[in-house]
Motif scaffolding. Structure first.
Motif, short mmCIF file in Angstrom:
data_model
loop_
_atom_site.label_atom_id
_atom_site.label_comp_id
_atom_site.label_asym_id
_atom_site.label_seq_id
_atom_site.Cartn_x
_atom_site.Cartn_y
_atom_site.Cartn_z
N LEU A 158 0.81 -1.20 -0.12
CA LEU A 158 -0.07 0.00 -0.03
C LEU A 158 0.98 1.13 0.01
CD1 LEU A 158 -2.58 1.18 0.14
CD2 LEU A 158 -2.64 1.34 2.71
N TRP A 164 -5.01 5.90 -0.26
CA TRP A 164 -4.45 4.99 0.93
C TRP A 164 -5.40 5.55 2.11
CZ3 TRP A 164 -3.24 7.95 5.04
CH2 TRP A 164 -3.10 9.15 5.31
N TYR A 197 -7.80 2.66 2.63
CA TYR A 197 -7.33 1.65 2.98
C TYR A 197 -6.68 1.34 4.27
CZ TYR A 197 -9.26 1.04 -1.86
OH TYR A 197 -9.91 1.12 -2.76
N SER A 242 -7.89 -0.99 7.52
CA SER A 242 -8.05 -2.06 7.35
C SER A 242 -6.50 -2.96 6.97
CB SER A 242 -9.01 -2.67 6.32
OG SER A 242 -8.96 -2.14 5.13
N PHE A 243 -5.96 -2.18 6.04
CA PHE A 243 -4.64 -2.74 5.54
C PHE A 243 -3.72 -2.93 6.72
CE2 PHE A 243 -0.85 -2.95 3.08
CZ PHE A 243 -1.25 -3.50 1.71
#
Length: 176
Positions: A87, A96, A99, A102-103
């Motif tokens: 990411l 970004w 996400y 959760s990433f």
């Protein structure tokens, strides 16, 4: 360039193995101070590889967009056998923000977060990351992060930490 094995994967040189061993002895927290061209990035990649196999999420902070691009290529090449998902967090990649939370949660996948310091030190980034012991914090050219704004990145809670610098002491800035 580090040596290669029969499998064609680069292996760390003796000074890189010694640096990693010392870092591990010190609880996987510390600063790797090596001269320019001595393989700091590759040494960090060895630690990142091990981190991914332990289920950690590497968070790699770099000082510029150019270094973000270089690091991404290095990660994709050196770790291609692990197929990590990267990411990118930078002004050029505003998604970004959708996400990062959760990433960055603990997961079974191989996730890597790669960000410029300009993005990672923002309140948005610091508040959105799912920090904790599962985060392996890597700061490239860490000597550049002493300003009051950039220091915010160090408020991110993490497990292991590895700073990389050829020149860790900032002239006339003992605090920074």
């Amino acid at each position: 360039v580090a040596g290669k094995t029969k499998s064609d994967r680069r292996e760390p040189r003796p000074h890189q193995r010694a640096a990693l061993k010392d870092w591990e002895i010190k609880g996987r927290r510390g600063l790797l101070e090596h001269a320019t061209g001595s393989g700091k990035t590759f040494t960090a990649l060895c630690a990142i590889r091990e981190s991914l196999t332990q289920g950690e999420t590497p968070l790699i902070i770099v000082p510029s967009r150019d270094l973000l691009t270089q690091w991404k290529k290095e990660l994709e090449t050196s770790l291609q056998d692990l197929s990590p998902i990267i990411l990118e967090c930078d002004g050029s990649y505003p998604k970004w923000k959708l996400y990062l939370t959760s990433f960055s949660k603990p997961c079974n996948g191989k996730h890597i977060i790669l960000s410029t310091i300009q993005t990672a030190s923002t309140p948005t980034f610091v508040n959105k990351i799912s920090d904790g012991e599962h985060i392996f914090f890597v700061a490239d050219e860490v000597h550049r992060y002493g300003s009051s704004t950039y220091r915010n990145v160090f408020s991110i809670n993490s497990g292991p930490r590895l700073g990389l610098s050829a020149t860790p002491k900032r002239y006339n800035d003992a605090e920074g």
